[in-house]
Motif scaffolding. Structure first.
Motif, PDB file in Angstrom:
ATOM      1  N   LYS C  90       2.822   1.315   9.589  1.00 24.93           N
ATOM      2  CA  LYS C  90       1.978   0.301   8.955  1.00 24.93           C
ATOM      3  C   LYS C  90       2.875  -0.694   8.206  1.00 24.93           C
ATOM      4  O   LYS C  90       3.865  -0.298   7.575  1.00 24.93           O
ATOM      5  CB  LYS C  90       1.027   0.925   7.911  1.00 24.93           C
ATOM      6  N   HIS C  91       2.486  -1.942   8.222  1.00 20.94           N
ATOM      7  CA  HIS C  91       3.118  -2.896   7.324  1.00 20.94           C
ATOM      8  C   HIS C  91       2.603  -2.615   5.916  1.00 20.94           C
ATOM      9  O   HIS C  91       1.555  -1.993   5.745  1.00 20.94           O
ATOM     10  CB  HIS C  91       2.775  -4.337   7.731  1.00 20.94           C
ATOM     11  N   ILE C  92       3.373  -3.075   4.928  1.00 18.74           N
ATOM     12  CA  ILE C  92       3.068  -2.648   3.559  1.00 18.74           C
ATOM     13  C   ILE C  92       3.109  -3.816   2.575  1.00 18.74           C
ATOM     14  O   ILE C  92       4.047  -4.616   2.564  1.00 18.74           O
ATOM     15  CB  ILE C  92       4.096  -1.585   3.095  1.00 18.74           C
ATOM     16  N   PHE C  93       2.082  -3.861   1.761  1.00 18.36           N
ATOM     17  CA  PHE C  93       2.111  -4.681   0.554  1.00 18.36           C
ATOM     18  C   PHE C  93       2.092  -3.687  -0.590  1.00 18.36           C
ATOM     19  O   PHE C  93       1.200  -2.843  -0.669  1.00 18.36           O
ATOM     20  CB  PHE C  93       0.885  -5.599   0.478  1.00 18.36           C
ATOM     21  N   CYS C  94       3.068  -3.778  -1.501  1.00 20.16           N
ATOM     22  CA  CYS C  94       3.096  -2.824  -2.620  1.00 20.16           C
ATOM     23  C   CYS C  94       3.230  -3.561  -3.951  1.00 20.16           C
ATOM     24  O   CYS C  94       4.015  -4.499  -4.079  1.00 20.16           O
ATOM     25  CB  CYS C  94       4.267  -1.855  -2.446  1.00 20.16           C
ATOM     26  N   GLU C  95       2.449  -3.130  -4.905  1.00 27.00           N
ATOM     27  CA  GLU C  95       2.585  -3.685  -6.254  1.00 27.00           C
ATOM     28  C   GLU C  95       3.986  -3.405  -6.795  1.00 27.00           C
ATOM     29  O   GLU C  95       4.630  -2.433  -6.404  1.00 27.00           O
ATOM     30  CB  GLU C  95       1.533  -3.055  -7.193  1.00 27.00           C
ATOM     31  N   LYS C  96       4.442  -4.237  -7.711  1.00 24.58           N
ATOM     32  CA  LYS C  96       5.774  -4.047  -8.305  1.00 24.58           C
ATOM     33  C   LYS C  96       5.698  -2.964  -9.360  1.00 24.58           C
ATOM     34  O   LYS C  96       4.624  -2.798  -9.943  1.00 24.58           O
ATOM     35  CB  LYS C  96       6.297  -5.352  -8.885  1.00 24.58           C
ATOM     36  N   PRO C  97       6.796  -2.269  -9.683  1.00 25.06           N
ATOM     37  CA  PRO C  97       8.033  -2.242  -8.915  1.00 25.06           C
ATOM     38  C   PRO C  97       7.910  -1.236  -7.771  1.00 25.06           C
ATOM     39  O   PRO C  97       7.004  -0.406  -7.775  1.00 25.06           O
ATOM     40  CB  PRO C  97       9.039  -1.739  -9.942  1.00 25.06           C
ATOM     41  N   ILE C  98       8.825  -1.339  -6.830  1.00 25.59           N
ATOM     42  CA  ILE C  98       8.851  -0.345  -5.754  1.00 25.59           C
ATOM     43  C   ILE C  98       9.018   1.035  -6.385  1.00 25.59           C
ATOM     44  O   ILE C  98       8.290   1.966  -6.070  1.00 25.59           O
ATOM     45  CB  ILE C  98       9.993  -0.666  -4.758  1.00 25.59           C
ATOM     46  N   SER C  99       9.967   1.128  -7.284  1.00 28.56           N
ATOM     47  CA  SER C  99      10.073   2.330  -8.133  1.00 28.56           C
ATOM     48  C   SER C  99      10.774   1.929  -9.413  1.00 28.56           C
ATOM     49  O   SER C  99      11.313   0.822  -9.510  1.00 28.56           O
ATOM     50  CB  SER C  99      10.873   3.435  -7.432  1.00 28.56           C
TER      51      SER C  99
END
Lengths: 344, 344, 344, 344
Positions: C90-99
C-alpha cells in the motif's frame, strides 16, 4: 537660496501655526505679524523672532520689504484684506474660504486680476503627501480614466454652536475642502451635484439650518461620478480617505495613524487611532503649502492652488446647500448667471 | 443528526455548485437533480452520487422524501417553480431575484403564505463571515446608532451583452445584493433612494438602456444615510467592502485576498489581489447559506433571509431604476399603491 | 476522474478530520476505517458513509481495493504500521513524525524503498496557500538568492503535562513542522544548528526535561541563515508567519485572521485574532495535502513531501535537542555516523 | 521657556542635520559650530544663523554661554572631545559609539562621573514614536512578562569598503543600535549572546574580517530570549521592525512607509516602500532626541539614554564579535574582568 519676506494678518490658532512654520522654514522670512490684539503673543517664540508685531495692518502693507501676506484673520475679513493687499501689490496666501459669499469672492478675484498679484487659497490637503501621490497616480494614467471618486471626510468632534452660527453652513465650512479635493483628484469640473444630508449629531445645529452628516454625489465633466461622505463627529479620530477608481485600476489613500504599533492580547488585537485632527494629520502639509507658495513666487511659477480653485469650491458649497434646500440635483450651469466668472 | 432531503431544479453553474456543496454537507441529502437537459451531468460526481437525475420536475415535486427544493433555474422560471413547489408543500431556497417583476414577486409571496412553506432567497453575502461580523457588531451597539452605511460592490468583469439583454438592468441583477446588504446592515427599511448612474464600461449596454457604473444614495427609517457604489468592471478583482459608521464608532470589512503574502523588491511592494469573483470570495458563504437553510427547517426556526427580504430588495431595484429614469429622489412610499404588500 | 481508494488507521481527532475530508473529496474514496476501539464512531457521519469500520487492521491491509493507507494512530505505532502497509504493497500517508527515534525512521525508509511504495509525511503546512506562494516566490528567484529565512511559530495554548510526557520534546513534537518549513522555503539542507531555549510557560515541563520557548538558528548549504522562534503559548492565537529575505527582495506571509473586520471606537481600534489553532488555520491545507497525495499516486508523479523530508526534519529535531543539552552549535555532519542515510 | 545654549563639534552630514534641527527648535539655541574645515558651510543656512563658526574647538569650550556640546565628529575623536567637554564643565550629547574600544569608553565614563556632567549617547531610535510606544506597552505590563524580543534591522544599501575599513565591524557600527533597542525594550541586561553571521553581500568586506548578514541570539536577566537579524543591504528600503512577546500578549512596530497609498491594477496590488534610510525614517526622532536632551538638562531630570547605555551596547558588540570569532555562546560575565565598570 532666496527667501520670501512675508507678513501675517491674524494671529489666532492657524496664524500662529503658520508663524511658527515660517520661522522654521528655509525659504520664508517672517517680517511682521499683525492682529487686532497682540497681548497673547507677549513673551512668545513668535514675539522673540519677528521684527514687527503690530495691531496696525497698514504698517505691514506699506512695508516695502514684505512681498507677500498670509491672511489668517476671521473669514469675514478675508475679502477686505485680500483686496487691500492686492492694491498694495503684495502676493497673497489666504485661508479658505475667500468669503462665504460667492459673489463677493468673484469681486475679490477681479481685484486680484487687476493688480496682477498671485493668490493661493489654503487648501492644505493638496499638499498632503498621501493625497498628492493619489493625484499623481491619476495624472500618470496608471489607473486609466477615472470613473468613480470617493472621499471620506469626518471630523473627530463637532464645532461649538457658536462656531456653527457663523460658519456659513457645513458645506462652506468643512465640505469645501472635499470639494477642492474632488476637483484636484478628478482634474475635471463638476457638472451636477446632489445632496442627502441630515442633522443627527447635535440637534441644535438645526437652529442655524445646518446639517452635520451628508452624502454628496457629483458628476464630473470627464464622465466620472464622485461621492463625498461627511460627518462632524467621528469619535475614533479624524477620518480622511480618498479613492479614485478607473478603467485600469484603483488608487486609494488610507488614514495616517499615530503609530504603526499593534498589540495583540487574549481579549483584543488593537492598533493606533488615526492622527487626532487637522493640526496633527496635516502638520507637514501646512509647512509644505507655504513652502510651495514661496517657491512659486520666488521662481515665478504657477501656484498649485489658486484663487479660482477657491471660487470653484465655494460654488460647489453653494450648489450643495441649494440641492439640500430644494431636494434635487443642481446643475452647475444653472448658476452661470448668478456667478458669471468663468476664468480658470 | 437529522438531515434535510432536497432536490435541485436547474443544474447550471450555480446549481452544480449547490449540488456539490450539498453532497459534501452534513445536514443536507441530495435526492434529485432536475434540469431541462441533463447531458452535461453524464459521468460527473453529481450523477454518481445523486439517486435521481431527471428532466421531469414533477418526479421531484411528487417525491415524498424530498422536503425542500433548491431553485437554480433561469430567473424567468423562478416564480413558476416556487409556486409549484409551494403547492407541493416543499420548503424553498431560491436564487435571487424571485422575479424581475415586483408585482409577480408579490404574487409569489402570497402563494408561499397560503401554503405555509418557508422561502429563503439566495442573498449569499449575508452568510459571508466578514459581513456577518459587521452586522453583529452593529446589532451589539458597539458603534452606537448607525449614521452612515457604505457599500462598495464591483465586479471584476462585465457580463456579456447577451446576458445584459435579459438581466433586467444592473440594479435588479447586481445591485440587488447591495440593497439587501444595506437593509441587513442598517436593520432598517429604506425611505428614499437617489441614483447617479452612467454607462462608461461597455457603450453597448445602452442598447438595453442599462448602466454599468453607479452611486446610489439612500435614507433609512432609523435616520441613517446609505451609499452604494457599483461598477461592472474592477480590473483588479472582485471588490466587496462595507462600512457602518455610528455615533460610537465605525466597523468595516475589507476584501478577502488570495493570500496574505507580501513581496518587496527595489521596484515595488506588492500584495495579492482580492479573490477573483463571487465563486471564490463567497465559497464558504454558499455552503453556509444552505447549511443555515437546512438548520432553520430541521429545527423550525426563523430563516436568516426570507421572501420578504427578496421582495424589499427588488422594490429598491425598481425604485433605483425609476430614480435614474426620472432623475429625482424616489420615496419608497410612492410605490405603496403599486406594491401594496407590507408583510415583513 | 479516477479516485484513490484508501483506508484510515487511527480514528482520533486527526483521523476523523481526514476521514471527513476524504468523504467530501472528489479524488479519494474511503473504504475502511480501523481503530483499536470504534465505539466513538457509532452513529457518526463516518460510520454511515464508510463501508468497513473495523478494529482489525489486517482487514484493511488485505483488502485489494485499498491502494493506500492514511496512518493517524499514536506516534509510537507509526513505524510499525508504515512497515506493515509497505509490505502489503500500500502507498502510505503518515502523520508526523515517522517516529521519535531517528534510527527507527531510517529503518522505516529502508522498508519503504525495498517495497517500492510511496510515503508522504503529514507536513500539512507545505499545503497552506500562503506558505506555498512564499515558496513559489523563492523558487521563481523574484527575491534573488535567499540570505535570511525567518519562521515564527507559536501555539495558542500549551499541551497538557501528560502529552508532554510522551511527545519526545518540543523540538520533535512542535518545531519539527518549522524545520520542515525551513527546508521547504530554503530549498537547501541545514549545515548547522544552534538553540537557545527555555522553560517559562509551564515550569512542570522541566520534569520531562522539556522547554516551551526557543530561538533556533541555522545555516543552510546555500549560505542562507535561518531562525525559528517558538512558543508553546501565544495567548492571542496561533501565530504562524514566515519571511524569506534575499538579495533582490523579501517575501513574507502574515497570519490568516478570523475575519477582515476592523472596529474603531473612541477607546480602541481593533481587528480580529488569528485563526485559533491548526484545525482552523490549516483547514484547507489538510484537504489539500490528501488531494495532492491522491493526485501524485493516481498520476504516478513525485510527492510534494516525502519520507526523506520526514527523516531530515527529525534529524534537525535531534540536533536541536543536542544543541540545547550541550550548549553549542551542532554541525549536521557530526550526525552522519549516527544516521548514515543520505538518500534524499 | 528656557532654552539650552549649545555648540556643535563636527559639521559633517549628521552634524549639519542636528544644526538645522536645533535652529528650528524651541528649546535649544545654537551658539557655535566647530569643524576642522568650515569651507563647506559658506553661504549656508547654518552660517547665516549661527553666531560662531570656527575651526578652533577651544573657542567653543571656553564660551561660558555654551552649556552643552553636541559631538558629531568622526568616531575616533569622540572620547577625546567628550573628556575635553566634561573638563570644561559642558553637558554632552555624543553620537554613537562613544568609542570603538570598550576600555576607552570606560575611561570616558569615569571622566564624566568625576566632572558631574551629563552624557547622552545618540541612540536616536529610542526616540522614534513607534518604538517608544512599544517600550511603553512593555513597561505597562499589557503584554505581561517579556519572553521573546525580536528585532529586524536592515540597511537599504551597504557602506563603502572605505567606510567598512574604519567602522570597527558591523556589530560595533550597525548592530550597536539594535543592542541598545534590545536592552531598551527588555528593560533588562543581556546574560549571554550567540552569533551566526556571514558575508554574502559584498565579498570584499572579508578583507576587513567583517560580516554583512547576521542572526544574533541573546538571553536576558529577566529570562526572556532575544534575537536580532541584520543585513547591510535590503534592496526594498530600510527595514526596522521590533516585536516583544510576553505571557499576556505581543506588541510590534511595523515599518513607516513613504505614504499610505495603495494602487491595484490587473497586474499588481502595490503599496509604498518603507522610508528610504535613517534620515527619512528617524527624521522626527533626531529632533526628539535633542529636544529631550535639552529638557532633561534644563529641568535637571534623568536622561532617557545615558553613557552607560552606550557602554553596555558596546560591550554587547564586543561580545558578538567574540562569539563570531570563537563560534560559541559568550556569557557577558566572562567580560567582567576585561571591563569592570558595573555602574548603570
Amino acid at each position: 537660496m532666496k527667501t520670501l519676506s512675508v507678513g501675517i494678518i491674524g494671529a489666532g490658532r492657524i496664524g500662529r501655526l503658520h508663524a511658527e512654520n515660517i520661522l522654521q522654514s528655509n525659504n520664508l522670512h517672517l517680517k511682521a505679524v499683525c492682529d487686532i490684539n497682540t497681548e497673547h503673543l507677549k513673551g512668545s517664540f513668535i514675539e522673540k523672532n519677528v521684527p514687527i508685531i503690530t495691531t496696525n495692518v497698514s504698517k505691514l502693507l506699506s512695508d516695502d520689504d514684505i512681498e507677500a501676506v498670509i491672511i489668517c484673520s476671521s473669514t469675514d475679513t478675508h475679502s477686505h484684506y485680500i483686496k487691500e493687499a492686492a492694491i498694495s501689490n503684495k502676493h497673497i496666501f489666504c485661508e479658505k474660504p475667500i468669503s462665504k459669499n460667492v459673489t463677493e469672492t468673484e469681486e475679490v478675484l477681479r481685484v486680484i486680476k487687476e493688480n496682477g498679484v498671485k493668490l493661493q487659497v489654503g487648501f492644505n490637503r493638496r499638499f498632503d503627501k498621501h493625497f498628492r501621490k493619489v493625484q499623481q497616480t491619476v495624472q500618470s494614467k496608471q489607473i486609466g480614466t477615472p470613473q468613480l471618486i470617493k472621499i471620506s471626510s469626518r471630523d473627530p468632534e463637532p464645532p461649538t454652536l457658536e462656531y456653527v452660527a457663523g460658519a456659513g453652513g457645513m458645506f462652506m465650512d468643512m465640505t469645501i475642502h472635499d470639494f477642492d479635493m474632488a476637483r484636484y483628484l478628478a482634474d475635471s469640473e463638476v457638472v451636477d451635484i446632489s445632496v442627502n444630508a441630515t442633522n443627527v449629531i447635535n440637534p441644535q445645529f438645526s437652529i442655524y439650518d445646518d446639517v452635520d452628516t451628508a452624502i454628496i454625489t457629483m458628476t464630473f465633466e470627464n464622465g466620472a461620478l464622485g461621492v463625498i461622505d461627511n460627518s462632524r463627529q467621528a469619535v475614533y479620530g479624524y477620518d480622511q480617505r480618498v479613492e479614485v477608481f478607473g478603467d485600469k485600476g484603483v488608487v486609494s489613500a488610507d488614514n495616517e495613524n499615530e503609530t504603526n504599533v499593534k498589540i495583540a492580547t487574549q481579549e483584543t488585537v488593537s492598533m493606533d487611532h488615526p492622527k487626532y485632527f487637522f493640526l496633527e494629520r496635516y502638520h507637514e502639509a501646512y509647512r509644505e503649502e507655504l513652502n510651495e507658495f514661496a517657491n512659486a513666487i520666488i521662481r515665478n511659477k504657477p501656484l498649485l492652488c489658486t484663487g479660482n480653485d477657491g471660487f470653484q469650491a465655494e460654488k460647489l458649497a453653494f450648489a450643495a446647500k441649494k440641492s439640500k434646500e430644494e431636494n434635487r440635483t443642481i446643475c452647475l450651469s444653472e448658476l452661470n448667471n448668478l456667478f458669471p466668472t468663468t476664468d480658470r
